[in-house]
Design a protein around this motif. Structure first.
Motif, PDB file in Angstrom:
ATOM      1  N   ALA A  84      -4.737   1.195   6.001  1.00 49.22           N
ATOM      2  CA  ALA A  84      -6.194   0.049   7.005  1.00 49.22           C
ATOM      3  C   ALA A  84      -7.140   0.456   6.279  1.00 49.22           C
ATOM      4  O   ALA A  84      -7.704  -1.285   5.772  1.00 49.22           O
ATOM      5  N   LYS A  85      -7.527   1.122   5.970  1.00 46.92           N
ATOM      6  CA  LYS A  85      -8.754   1.159   5.066  1.00 46.92           C
ATOM      7  C   LYS A  85      -8.769   0.154   3.895  1.00 46.92           C
ATOM      8  O   LYS A  85      -9.448  -0.484   3.097  1.00 46.92           O
ATOM      9  N   GLN A  86      -7.234   0.888   2.973  1.00 49.50           N
ATOM     10  CA  GLN A  86      -6.768   0.637   1.073  1.00 49.50           C
ATOM     11  C   GLN A  86      -7.151  -1.472   1.878  1.00 49.50           C
ATOM     12  O   GLN A  86      -7.438  -1.578   1.072  1.00 49.50           O
TER      13      GLN A  86
ATOM     14  N   ARG B 219       7.551  -1.355   5.525  1.00 47.96           N
ATOM     15  CA  ARG B 219       6.784  -2.642   5.647  1.00 47.96           C
ATOM     16  C   ARG B 219       4.886  -2.085   6.545  1.00 47.96           C
ATOM     17  O   ARG B 219       4.049  -2.569   6.605  1.00 47.96           O
ATOM     18  N   ILE B 220       5.891  -0.298   6.652  1.00 48.03           N
ATOM     19  CA  ILE B 220       3.897   0.023   6.972  1.00 48.03           C
ATOM     20  C   ILE B 220       3.286  -0.167   5.813  1.00 48.03           C
ATOM     21  O   ILE B 220       1.519  -0.259   6.089  1.00 48.03           O
ATOM     22  N   GLY B 221       3.627  -0.288   4.819  1.00 53.02           N
ATOM     23  CA  GLY B 221       2.431  -0.412   3.662  1.00 53.02           C
ATOM     24  C   GLY B 221       2.268  -2.125   3.378  1.00 53.02           C
ATOM     25  O   GLY B 221       1.419  -2.496   2.542  1.00 53.02           O
ATOM     26  N   ARG B 222       3.038  -3.150   4.068  1.00 53.33           N
ATOM     27  CA  ARG B 222       3.304  -4.412   3.888  1.00 53.33           C
ATOM     28  C   ARG B 222       2.247  -5.650   4.647  1.00 53.33           C
ATOM     29  O   ARG B 222       1.255  -6.250   4.273  1.00 53.33           O
ATOM     30  N   GLN B 223       1.751  -4.979   6.361  1.00 54.12           N
ATOM     31  CA  GLN B 223       1.318  -5.277   6.779  1.00 54.12           C
ATOM     32  C   GLN B 223       0.314  -5.252   7.579  1.00 54.12           C
ATOM     33  O   GLN B 223       0.717  -4.082   8.148  1.00 54.12           O
ATOM     34  N   MET B 224      -1.367  -5.099   7.877  1.00 55.25           N
ATOM     35  CA  MET B 224      -1.822  -4.796   8.408  1.00 55.25           C
ATOM     36  C   MET B 224      -1.764  -4.407  10.402  1.00 55.25           C
ATOM     37  O   MET B 224      -1.538  -3.533  10.589  1.00 55.25           O
ATOM     38  N   GLN B 225      -0.072  -5.316  10.188  1.00 54.11           N
ATOM     39  CA  GLN B 225      -0.531  -5.210  11.633  1.00 54.11           C
ATOM     40  C   GLN B 225       1.158  -3.923  12.052  1.00 54.11           C
ATOM     41  O   GLN B 225       1.608  -3.606  13.135  1.00 54.11           O
ATOM     42  N   ASN B 226       1.505  -3.152  10.580  1.00 54.40           N
ATOM     43  CA  ASN B 226       2.095  -2.542  10.599  1.00 54.40           C
ATOM     44  C   ASN B 226       1.974  -0.847  10.664  1.00 54.40           C
ATOM     45  O   ASN B 226       2.174   0.431  10.506  1.00 54.40           O
ATOM     46  N   VAL B 227       0.313  -1.135   9.648  1.00 54.07           N
ATOM     47  CA  VAL B 227       0.123   0.873   9.576  1.00 54.07           C
ATOM     48  C   VAL B 227       0.342   1.251  10.808  1.00 54.07           C
ATOM     49  O   VAL B 227       0.979   2.957  10.463  1.00 54.07           O
TER      50      VAL B 227
ATOM     51  N   ILE C  54       0.860  -0.985  -0.281  1.00 50.96           N
ATOM     52  CA  ILE C  54       0.167  -0.587   0.233  1.00 50.96           C
ATOM     53  C   ILE C  54       1.136   1.455  -0.001  1.00 50.96           C
ATOM     54  O   ILE C  54       2.075   1.681   0.701  1.00 50.96           O
ATOM     55  N   ALA C  55       1.004   2.070  -1.113  1.00 48.14           N
ATOM     56  CA  ALA C  55       0.881   3.341  -1.515  1.00 48.14           C
ATOM     57  C   ALA C  55       1.432   4.361   0.221  1.00 48.14           C
ATOM     58  O   ALA C  55       0.155   4.304   0.583  1.00 48.14           O
ATOM     59  N   VAL C  56       2.214   4.718   1.057  1.00 45.50           N
ATOM     60  CA  VAL C  56       2.186   5.834   1.660  1.00 45.50           C
ATOM     61  C   VAL C  56       3.114   7.159   1.343  1.00 45.50           C
ATOM     62  O   VAL C  56       4.206   6.469   0.850  1.00 45.50           O
ATOM     63  N   ASP C  57       3.317   7.989   2.023  1.00 40.29           N
ATOM     64  CA  ASP C  57       4.004   8.985   1.412  1.00 40.29           C
ATOM     65  C   ASP C  57       5.633   8.720   1.974  1.00 40.29           C
ATOM     66  O   ASP C  57       5.695   8.132   2.700  1.00 40.29           O
ATOM     67  N   GLN C  58       6.744   9.374   1.317  1.00 38.85           N
ATOM     68  CA  GLN C  58       7.782   8.920   1.341  1.00 38.85           C
ATOM     69  C   GLN C  58       8.177   9.588   2.371  1.00 38.85           C
ATOM     70  O   GLN C  58       9.561   8.934   2.782  1.00 38.85           O
ATOM     71  N   GLU C  59       8.195  10.580   3.332  1.00 42.08           N
ATOM     72  CA  GLU C  59       7.883  10.800   4.254  1.00 42.08           C
ATOM     73  C   GLU C  59       8.523   9.977   5.433  1.00 42.08           C
ATOM     74  O   GLU C  59       9.191   8.987   6.100  1.00 42.08           O
ATOM     75  N   GLN C  60       6.825   9.450   5.419  1.00 45.70           N
ATOM     76  CA  GLN C  60       6.756   8.356   6.635  1.00 45.70           C
ATOM     77  C   GLN C  60       7.672   6.801   5.979  1.00 45.70           C
ATOM     78  O   GLN C  60       7.317   5.795   6.799  1.00 45.70           O
TER      79      GLN C  60
END
Length: 535
Positions: free
Chosen positions: A230-232, A209-217, A196-202
């Motif tokens: 999480a919605k996506q 990992r923030i965009g790979r597993q629900m556990q890490n959102v 899942i795409a997340v802005d580059q800063e974050q």
């Protein structure tokens, strides 16, 4: 009461009293009393009296669910008065928080500190009430059905906003009627490739990992990002479930709710075999729900599916009791307000206008934007053990204010950390709790990634662990500097982490947000200290 406060204000703002504020030693004490009386008078005039007049005959039980439905018409009618009161209390809370307590007589400083805390909680509650009055009718499906994703955060495995979102559920809402829908776990959703795409800063700060597993959102402390991710993820796995908003809470919220609702009894037939083979309680209350969900369930149940089933049963029973209107409505509102003030309850809406209102409240969980302005600090914990050891971690956080030789404001964020696990944790605790050596962490040890945010446009002066400078990661989130460091502790080991920020505005009240843990915030966040104020 309001007449007495008004009289006190006249005295404390009179010419003789003002002259006294310039007297050495006594002056700061008299000034503090002036600020308190002015604040209390503002609250009484602009908040207390209007609210009492409006709600003299108001029945707060009308906001409690009845047969699974919430009627918000009375709250909607009261919105203008609540919003005006919320603004008045916020201004007074800021005035009180700006009082420098250092050097004041205890007879003055103690009541001021207590009143400041109470005003902050009142401000949070009125913010919530104001937002609720404007949002609830539409968010509860008056115009069209809504669907909300619930993330139950597990503080035993830290994430920046609280804990790993292990248990998931969907709420279906139509014209105030609330129904519990699909329930599952984050692990059941699997890994997302592509991510899942997340802005580059974050992404730079918290990895892909923030965009790979629900556990890490929620590796990011910015809840709007975690919620949108999480919605996506949910909609990727369940294309027919379009999510209108996301709610996050933790077992401490359940504990506070059960104080109002009362104990719940587990009756799910799917749990009969599970409960027969364990010592897990069938009755959950405010005293045992946290230890049960964050510790006992892992000791008693080795199977992940059984753990998920138990979590789901508890969540279902609390939800059923809530929607059936069990317990005291006022106490329930207080529980939700307290949960929000401890940053344990978050809300995000996919509707832009609704999210704009939410963003101005503590429910938003935003680390950028209006609520993150001024002297705002953040201390966030992300588990690096890959297990459930954070239940045994104890931390305290304190802000120390001082002034550099060049006159620039400086704040040191002091974090004291203790691994309170038993010495024989490697043998006495289940492998699921210790991690069994996964990620290279010795069983019983606790590895945590600490993420510390400074105020906008401030700078990181340095970072020490036990007084020794260490290397650390650095980055930016918006205009806020971010320092990151990893610390690993053996059972019984303690350490102190200090991060110093400078070029901090002296014109705003310092505020600090801390990742909620398995203990009340009052046991974690210590009173700020002004060591050497700038002249």
């Amino acid at each position: 009461m309001s007449h007495s406060i008004s009289s006190a204000k006249k005295t404390a703002t009179g010419p003789l009293w003002k002259m006294g504020t310039f007297v050495p030693f006594f002056g700061p004490n008299l000034h503090a009393v002036t600020e308190v009386t002015v604040s209390m008078d503002d609250v009484a005039v602009h908040a207390g009296s209007p609210l009492l007049n409006k709600f003299d005959a108001f029945n707060w039980d009308s906001l409690s669910p009845t047969d699974g439905r919430i009627d918000t018409s009375a709250l909607k009618d009261a919105e203008p008065v609540i919003t005006a009161a919320a603004n008045a209390v916020l201004l007074s809370a800021d005035r009180m928080a700006a009082i420098n307590l250092q050097g004041l007589l205890p007879a003055v400083s103690d009541p001021v500190a207590s009143a400041t805390t109470q005003l902050r909680e009142l401000s949070t509650g009125l913010d919530m009430a104001s937002a609720a009055a404007r949002l609830l009718p539409e968010m509860l499906g008056d115009e069209s059905p809504r669907k909300y994703l619930i993330l139950v955060q597990n503080n035993a495995e830290s994430r920046a906003t609280g804990g790993i979102p292990g248990a998931l559920a969907v709420l279906n809402v139509t014209k105030g009627t609330i129904e519990l829908g699909e329930q599952t776990s984050a692990s059941a959703l699997g890994e997302f490739i592509p991510r899942i795409a997340v802005d580059q800063e974050q992404e730079d700060l918290f990895t892909t990992r923030i965009g790979r597993q629900m556990q890490n959102v929620n590796l990011t402390p910015h809840f709007p990002t975690a919620a949108f991710s999480a919605k996506q993820m949910w909609e990727t796995r369940y294309p027919d479930d379009l999510i209108d908003g996301v709610v996050a809470l933790d077992p401490m919220v359940l504990s506070y709710m059960l104080t109002a609702i009362g104990a719940v009894e587990l009756s799910d037939s799917h749990l009969d075999d599970v409960l027969y083979r364990t010592n897990l309680p069938v009755s959950l209350n405010s005293d045992n729900v946290v230890s049960t969900l964050l510790s006992d369930v892992y000791r008693e149940l080795e199977d992940n599916n059984a753990q998920d089933a138990y979590f789901a049963a508890v969540a279902s029973e609390v939800f059923r009791s809530f929607t059936q209107g069990h317990g005291d409505a006022t106490h329930l509102v207080n529980a939700l307000v307290h949960s929000t003030s401890e940053q344990r309850l978050f809300l995000w809406s996919s509707r832009v206008q609704e999210q704009e209102i939410i963003s101005r409240t503590a429910l938003a969980g935003s680390v950028t934007g209006a609520r993150a302005g001024g002297a705002a600090f953040g201390v966030y914990f992300n588990d690096g053990t890959g297990a459930k050891m954070d239940y045994y971690t104890r931390r305290t956080v304190q802000l120390l204010k001082s002034c550099r030789a060049d006159g620039l404001g400086r704040y040191t964020v002091q974090v004291s950390i203790d691994n309170g696990a038993p010495k024989d944790a490697a043998d006495s605790l289940p492998e699921y709790v210790t991690g069994g050596g996964i990620f290279g962490v010795k069983p019983g040890n606790i590895r945590t990634n600490y993420v510390l945010y400074g105020p906008e446009q401030s700078l990181v002066e340095g970072l020490t662990v036990n007084g020794r400078p260490v290397s650390f990661g650095s980055g930016l989130h918006g205009q806020r500097p971010v320092a990151t460091v990893t610390i690993e502790l053996q059972p019984g080991e303690s350490t102190d982490l200090n991060v110093t920020f400078f070029k901090v505005s002296q014109d705003s009240v310092a505020q600090i947000t801390v990742t909620p843990t398995a203990v009340p915030l009052s046991e974690v966040l210590l009173q700020s200290v002004d060591e050497a104020p700038c002249s």
